[in-house]
Design a protein around this motif. Structure first.
Motif, PDB file in Angstrom:
ATOM      1  N   ARG A 296       0.964  -1.060   0.029  1.00  0.00           N
ATOM      2  CA  ARG A 296       0.034   0.015   0.089  1.00  0.00           C
ATOM      3  C   ARG A 296       0.819   1.217   0.031  1.00  0.00           C
ATOM      4  NH1 ARG A 296      -3.799  -0.642   4.545  1.00  0.00           N
ATOM      5  NH2 ARG A 296      -4.969  -1.964   3.272  1.00  0.00           N
ATOM      6  N   LEU A 297       2.255   1.158   0.041  1.00  0.00           N
ATOM      7  CA  LEU A 297       2.935   2.362   0.448  1.00  0.00           C
ATOM      8  C   LEU A 297       3.464   2.855  -1.065  1.00  0.00           C
ATOM      9  CD1 LEU A 297       2.724   1.622   3.421  1.00  0.00           C
ATOM     10  CD2 LEU A 297       4.889   2.502   3.643  1.00  0.00           C
ATOM     11  N   ALA A 298       2.997   3.866  -1.536  1.00  0.00           N
ATOM     12  CA  ALA A 298       3.595   4.566  -2.584  1.00  0.00           C
ATOM     13  C   ALA A 298       4.845   4.963  -2.222  1.00  0.00           C
ATOM     14  CB  ALA A 298       2.648   5.743  -3.172  1.00  0.00           C
ATOM     15  N   HIS A 299       5.928   4.814  -3.049  1.00  0.00           N
ATOM     16  CA  HIS A 299       7.166   5.082  -2.565  1.00  0.00           C
ATOM     17  C   HIS A 299       8.217   5.851  -3.829  1.00  0.00           C
ATOM     18  CE1 HIS A 299       7.046   1.135  -3.771  1.00  0.00           C
ATOM     19  NE2 HIS A 299       8.405   1.311  -4.159  1.00  0.00           N
ATOM     20  N   VAL A 300       9.216   6.352  -3.379  1.00  0.00           N
ATOM     21  CA  VAL A 300      10.523   6.510  -4.301  1.00  0.00           C
ATOM     22  C   VAL A 300      11.684   5.895  -3.599  1.00  0.00           C
ATOM     23  CG1 VAL A 300      11.598   8.294  -5.692  1.00  0.00           C
ATOM     24  CG2 VAL A 300       9.138   8.603  -4.803  1.00  0.00           C
ATOM     25  N   GLY A 301      11.977   4.703  -4.066  1.00  0.00           N
ATOM     26  CA  GLY A 301      12.955   3.858  -3.283  1.00  0.00           C
ATOM     27  C   GLY A 301      12.638   3.995  -1.862  1.00  0.00           C
ATOM     28  N   ASP A 302      13.937   4.493  -1.092  1.00  0.00           N
ATOM     29  CA  ASP A 302      13.634   4.490   0.302  1.00  0.00           C
ATOM     30  C   ASP A 302      14.098   5.963   0.743  1.00  0.00           C
ATOM     31  OD1 ASP A 302      16.552   4.440   0.011  1.00  0.00           O
ATOM     32  OD2 ASP A 302      16.892   2.914   1.383  1.00  0.00           O
ATOM     33  N   ARG A 303      13.564   6.826  -0.407  1.00  0.00           N
ATOM     34  CA  ARG A 303      13.624   8.257  -0.173  1.00  0.00           C
ATOM     35  C   ARG A 303      12.316   8.969  -0.508  1.00  0.00           C
ATOM     36  NH1 ARG A 303      18.856   7.640  -3.693  1.00  0.00           N
ATOM     37  NH2 ARG A 303      20.306   7.233  -2.124  1.00  0.00           N
ATOM     38  N   THR A 304      11.301   8.382   0.007  1.00  0.00           N
ATOM     39  CA  THR A 304       9.975   9.028  -0.412  1.00  0.00           C
ATOM     40  C   THR A 304       9.744  10.487   0.043  1.00  0.00           C
ATOM     41  OG1 THR A 304       8.998   6.874  -0.101  1.00  0.00           O
ATOM     42  CG2 THR A 304       7.346   8.565  -0.479  1.00  0.00           C
ATOM     43  N   GLY A 305      10.014  10.676   1.569  1.00  0.00           N
ATOM     44  CA  GLY A 305       9.817  12.029   2.050  1.00  0.00           C
ATOM     45  C   GLY A 305      10.680  13.050   1.165  1.00  0.00           C
ATOM     46  N   LEU A 306      11.697  12.893   0.659  1.00  0.00           N
ATOM     47  CA  LEU A 306      12.509  13.840  -0.058  1.00  0.00           C
ATOM     48  C   LEU A 306      11.839  14.191  -1.410  1.00  0.00           C
ATOM     49  CD1 LEU A 306      15.243  15.306  -0.744  1.00  0.00           C
ATOM     50  CD2 LEU A 306      15.712  13.273  -1.720  1.00  0.00           C
ATOM     51  N   GLU A 307      11.230  13.068  -2.017  1.00  0.00           N
ATOM     52  CA  GLU A 307      10.421  13.583  -3.329  1.00  0.00           C
ATOM     53  C   GLU A 307       8.991  14.351  -2.899  1.00  0.00           C
ATOM     54  OE1 GLU A 307      11.024  13.560  -6.260  1.00  0.00           O
ATOM     55  OE2 GLU A 307       9.420  13.018  -7.499  1.00  0.00           O
ATOM     56  N   LEU A 308       8.645  13.913  -1.832  1.00  0.00           N
ATOM     57  CA  LEU A 308       7.204  14.779  -1.286  1.00  0.00           C
ATOM     58  C   LEU A 308       7.472  15.958  -0.976  1.00  0.00           C
ATOM     59  CD1 LEU A 308       4.628  12.650   0.986  1.00  0.00           C
ATOM     60  CD2 LEU A 308       5.228  15.271   1.468  1.00  0.00           C
ATOM     61  N   ILE A 309       8.502  16.484  -0.133  1.00  0.00           N
ATOM     62  CA  ILE A 309       8.941  17.614  -0.031  1.00  0.00           C
ATOM     63  C   ILE A 309       9.314  18.562  -1.275  1.00  0.00           C
ATOM     64  CG2 ILE A 309      10.834  19.333   1.066  1.00  0.00           C
ATOM     65  CD1 ILE A 309       8.518  18.709   3.176  1.00  0.00           C
ATOM     66  N   ARG A 310      10.088  17.746  -1.979  1.00  0.00           N
ATOM     67  CA  ARG A 310      10.533  18.625  -3.167  1.00  0.00           C
ATOM     68  C   ARG A 310       9.258  18.949  -4.329  1.00  0.00           C
ATOM     69  NH1 ARG A 310      10.816  17.990  -8.313  1.00  0.00           N
ATOM     70  NH2 ARG A 310       9.895  15.917  -8.316  1.00  0.00           N
ATOM     71  N   THR A 311       8.473  18.091  -4.203  1.00  0.00           N
ATOM     72  CA  THR A 311       7.239  18.375  -4.899  1.00  0.00           C
ATOM     73  C   THR A 311       6.488  19.486  -4.450  1.00  0.00           C
ATOM     74  OG1 THR A 311       6.960  16.041  -5.489  1.00  0.00           O
ATOM     75  CG2 THR A 311       5.246  17.112  -6.003  1.00  0.00           C
ATOM     76  N   LEU A 312       6.182  19.473  -3.128  1.00  0.00           N
ATOM     77  CA  LEU A 312       5.388  20.424  -2.481  1.00  0.00           C
ATOM     78  C   LEU A 312       6.135  21.752  -2.781  1.00  0.00           C
ATOM     79  CD1 LEU A 312       4.054  18.498   0.553  1.00  0.00           C
ATOM     80  CD2 LEU A 312       2.799  19.127  -1.449  1.00  0.00           C
ATOM     81  N   GLN A 313       7.272  21.695  -2.389  1.00  0.00           N
ATOM     82  CA  GLN A 313       8.186  23.186  -2.725  1.00  0.00           C
ATOM     83  C   GLN A 313       7.976  23.522  -4.200  1.00  0.00           C
ATOM     84  OE1 GLN A 313      12.200  22.589  -1.221  1.00  0.00           O
ATOM     85  NE2 GLN A 313      11.578  22.845   1.050  1.00  0.00           N
ATOM     86  N   GLN A 314       8.107  22.780  -4.967  1.00  0.00           N
ATOM     87  CA  GLN A 314       8.010  23.122  -6.459  1.00  0.00           C
ATOM     88  C   GLN A 314       6.549  23.529  -6.683  1.00  0.00           C
ATOM     89  OE1 GLN A 314       9.245  19.735  -8.839  1.00  0.00           O
ATOM     90  NE2 GLN A 314       7.652  20.135 -10.485  1.00  0.00           N
ATOM     91  N   LYS A 315       5.371  23.064  -6.211  1.00  0.00           N
ATOM     92  CA  LYS A 315       4.162  23.638  -6.180  1.00  0.00           C
ATOM     93  C   LYS A 315       4.035  25.245  -5.584  1.00  0.00           C
ATOM     94  CE  LYS A 315      -0.237  23.715  -6.891  1.00  0.00           C
ATOM     95  NZ  LYS A 315      -0.732  23.655  -8.460  1.00  0.00           N
ATOM     96  N   ILE A 316       4.857  25.281  -4.547  1.00  0.00           N
ATOM     97  CA  ILE A 316       5.018  26.694  -3.899  1.00  0.00           C
ATOM     98  C   ILE A 316       5.469  27.599  -4.824  1.00  0.00           C
ATOM     99  CG2 ILE A 316       6.021  27.801  -1.970  1.00  0.00           C
ATOM    100  CD1 ILE A 316       4.996  25.575  -0.070  1.00  0.00           C
ATOM    101  N   VAL A 317       6.889  27.362  -5.465  1.00  0.00           N
ATOM    102  CA  VAL A 317       7.533  28.035  -6.305  1.00  0.00           C
ATOM    103  C   VAL A 317       6.511  28.420  -7.415  1.00  0.00           C
ATOM    104  CG1 VAL A 317       9.364  28.201  -7.924  1.00  0.00           C
ATOM    105  CG2 VAL A 317       9.746  27.319  -5.605  1.00  0.00           C
ATOM    106  N   SER A 318       5.718  27.439  -8.265  1.00  0.00           N
ATOM    107  CA  SER A 318       4.896  27.657  -9.153  1.00  0.00           C
ATOM    108  C   SER A 318       3.898  28.610  -8.762  1.00  0.00           C
ATOM    109  CB  SER A 318       4.234  26.409 -10.017  1.00  0.00           C
ATOM    110  OG  SER A 318       3.155  26.010  -9.241  1.00  0.00           O
TER     111      SER A 318
END
Ligand code: FAD
Length: 628
Positions: free
Chosen positions: A128-150
């Motif tokens: 059930r866990l959507a993931h990016v290797g074992d660095r999921t939080g990094l992708e999550l924060i990167r994406t939310l920050q990218q949304k903020i920049v946009s």
């Protein structure tokens, strides 16, 4: 007269982890002028450290999964003390929040047919866990920050200023919430804090504040949490008149590093077990089969062979007990070590090397490989890891309305993510935090924005409160020969680690309260040498009162709850009690600043949700009266 920089916002979000960023995005999308405040550098919140993934019943890897199964697993994991409505909203909305992240630019690992891949984790019936290797939080924060920049780019195009409606204040610590009580009700009027680098004060006038400050782990020496998790949001809420719920429930993650001593507590992701790793004692025994509690007996394999078959044929086999909820695994490790079957450093072995090919380990667990190689000189593709429990997550937190994330009693105050309580009951399932902060971060931002729409006139900041906040902040600097903040923190961690740790006893809990009362007196006399420019000793001196009050809540509630459930184990009351399951323990502050503890009945689950469980399962948790 001290200088205070002043700002004016509609919604102030305290915390720039996943919950804070998601709340800020939502409030900005609702047209509000939003500030995001972060004690640490922007991008370095706890969320970035999350490894394993975000739980969402998308059914991509096993189509039998759906929100009802996720809801059931979450309630079971929390031992039925969860706020059922939060668990329901979370299970229903998590898939949309994950898909939405992809529309913001996230890229999760894929299945062979191109869907978002999902992995196994403790307590989750299906992968059930959507993931990016074992660095999921990094992708999550990167994406939310990218949304903020946009969004900031949109604002630049419209208003000529990137920060016109969404601005980040990094390395800025909030020390006090400000209230307007002129109407007889408590209403948020703003927040006061200081810049960590310059020590200059800053005041945010705002009718709505979202607390998204994360956890409390720094009250313990052995913890996976980083320096800033000093329970600030919990304490800010208490001082403003909000309440904390079930603070006795702390999650000790079963697998933290135990050696070398300098890295003790750093997390070893549950994905190691999800991907096939097993726990062994120093006699080489795979001991988790001896620790399956009755309530879970039917869902877990009885033999290693069945457990191993489950990884490739989950429909016809039951999952291995290494994937029991975290509280069960942590207690089992604790028992093995206590029985003399642990390593010299006080841990057990986590072995994936003998179970999976090196190439697969490197592909699925790259961060774990580097972590052990660099910090312990252990090659996890050929050697077992040494692990033991570490303080990881607080299930208790700020009491909120499940739908709106609003705190009852303080108008304009919202809380989301780890700082809020209720959702996870007595124990959180792995992966349910990242999904929780997306679901309730969004809700908090949405409702905070709507609240400001409905305001007649803006609440007014009371100058006497600002003056008191300034004085409180400056006092440690003015005190010559005061108590050393680092000694005080170490003493507090000793009390919590030795007397309010993973296994608790009445006498020790009573002693902890006496010791905390002594510490309270000493913390009143804390001093910090030097001035206001980057002065970590001063920062810690200010954090200490937050750590103290939150620790008092934990110790008091732990003494009160005479049963063992999830992240609260009483040696003198080793069983769950269906009577105690009906009780939430609520902490608030008296006018003198003492912790007051009361009982609150837990809300009754609606019939449609109750119908998702077999009556025989409910009977393990509920009283006869409730069942009838
Ligand atoms: P955080 O991300 O903790 O952010 C809190 C923010 O508040 C920070 O920006 C901080 O600087 C700020 N802040 C705090 N106090 C103040 C103050 N006084 N003034 C201003 N700002 C303040 N969960 C999962 O679901 N899946 C996982 O795989 C997973 N792996 C994990 C791995 C590790 C190593 C750790 C430690 C945790 C993991 N967790 C995982 C748990 C999860 O990461 C956290 O519970 C979650 O990220 C908390 O998010 P949050 O937004 O509530 O707060």
């Amino acid at each position: 007269m001290v200088n205070i920089e002043k700002h004016w916002y509609d919604v102030v979000v305290i915390g720039a982890g996943g919950a804070g960023l998601r709340a800020a995005i939502e409030a900005r999308l609702a047209g509000k002028k939003v500030a995001i405040i972060s004690k640490s550098l922007f991008g370095k919140a706890h969320t970035v450290m999350a490894e394993g993934g975000a739980a969402a019943a998308m059914g991509n890897v096993n189509s039998n999964d759906n929100w009802m199964v996720h809801f059931r697993d979450t309630m079971r994991g929390g031992k039925f003390l969860n706020n059922y409505r939060m668990a329901e909203l979370h299970a229903k909305e998590a898939p949309d929040r994950i898909w939405e992240l992809e529309t913001y630019g996230a890229l999760f690992d894929r299945t062979k047919d191109g869907k978002i891949s999902q992995r196994n984790f403790g307590g989750h019936e299906y992968p059930r866990l959507a993931h990016v290797g074992d660095r999921t939080g990094l992708e999550l924060i990167r994406t939310l920050q990218q949304k903020i920049v946009s969004l900031q780019q949109e604002d630049k195009a419209k208003y000529g200023d990137y920060q016109a409606r969404l601005r980040v204040f990094a390395e800025c610590t909030i020390t006090e919430l400000l209230l307007d009580s002129s109407t007889g009700e408590k209403r948020i009027a703003g927040a006061f804090g200081y810049y960590r680098e310059s020590g200059e004060f800053v005041l945010f006038e705002a009718p709505a504040v979202v607390l998204a400050t994360g956890g409390v782990g720094r009250s313990y020496k052995v913890t996976s949490n980083s320096w800033e998790y000093t329970g600030d949001g919990h304490a800010l809420a208490l001082r403003a008149g909000a309440k904390l719920i079930n603070m006795e429930f702390l999650q000790f993650h079963p697998t933290g590093m135990v050696w070398p001593p300098s890295v003790r507590g750093i997390l070893v992701t549950e994905s190691v077990r999800g991907d096939g790793g097993v726990l062994k004692n120093t006699e080489g025994k795979r001991f988790m089969f001896d620790y399956v509690p009755d309530v879970f007996r039917k869902q877990y394999a009885e033999t290693p062979e069945e457990g191993d078959r489950w990884y490739t044929d989950p429909d016809n086999n039951r999952r291995p007990p290494e994937l029991l909820p975290r509280d069960e695994v942590a207690r089992a490790i604790n028992s093995e070590v206590k029985a003399g079957r642990g390593t010299k450093a006080g841990g057990v072995y986590l072995d994936i090397a003998s179970r999976r090919p090196a190439a697969e380990i490197l592909k699925k667990l790259p961060s774990m490989y580097h972590q052990f190689k660099e910090l312990a000189d252990v090659d996890i593709t050929s050697q077992p890891m040494e692990v033991g429990p570490t303080c990881h997550y607080v299930m208790g937190g700020v009491e909120v309305d499940p739908d709106s994330a609003a705190t009852p009693g303080v108008l304009g105050l919202y809380a989301a993510g780890e700082v809020s309580g209720g959702m996870h009951g007595s124990n959180r399932l792995g992966g349910n935090s990242l999904s929780d902060l997306l679901v309730f971060g969004k809700r908090a931002g949405e409702y905070a924005a709507a609240y400001t729409d409905g305001l007649g006139k803006r609440p007014k900041v009371d100058d006497t409160q600002v003056a008191a906040a300034v004085e409180e902040a400056l006092t440690p600097l003015a005190r010559d020969g005061g108590e050393n903040p680092y000694t005080l923190q170490s003493d507090l961690q000793d009390v919590m680690g030795t007397l309010v740790g993973i296994i608790r006893r009445k006498g020790e809990l009573e002693e902890s309260l006496n010791r905390l009362a002594e510490l309270r007196e000493r913390i009143r006399k804390v001093g910090a040498a030097g001035g206001r420019r980057y002065n970590p000793g001063w920062h810690l001196a200010l954090d200490l009162r937050n750590m103290l009050v939150v620790s008092e809540c934990t110790a008091k509630a732990a003494l009160e709850r005479e049963e063992s459930r999830g992240g609260h184990t009483r040696e003198d009351f080793p069983k769950m009690s269906s009577k105690w399951r009906q009780v939430n323990l609520i902490c608030s502050l008296t006018p003198d600043g003492d912790v007051d503890l009361t009982h609150q009945p837990i809300p009754t689950m609606t019939p449609d949700l109750l119908a998702l469980f077999e009556k025989s399962e409910l009977a393990k948790y509920m009283t006869e009266e409730e069942l009838s």
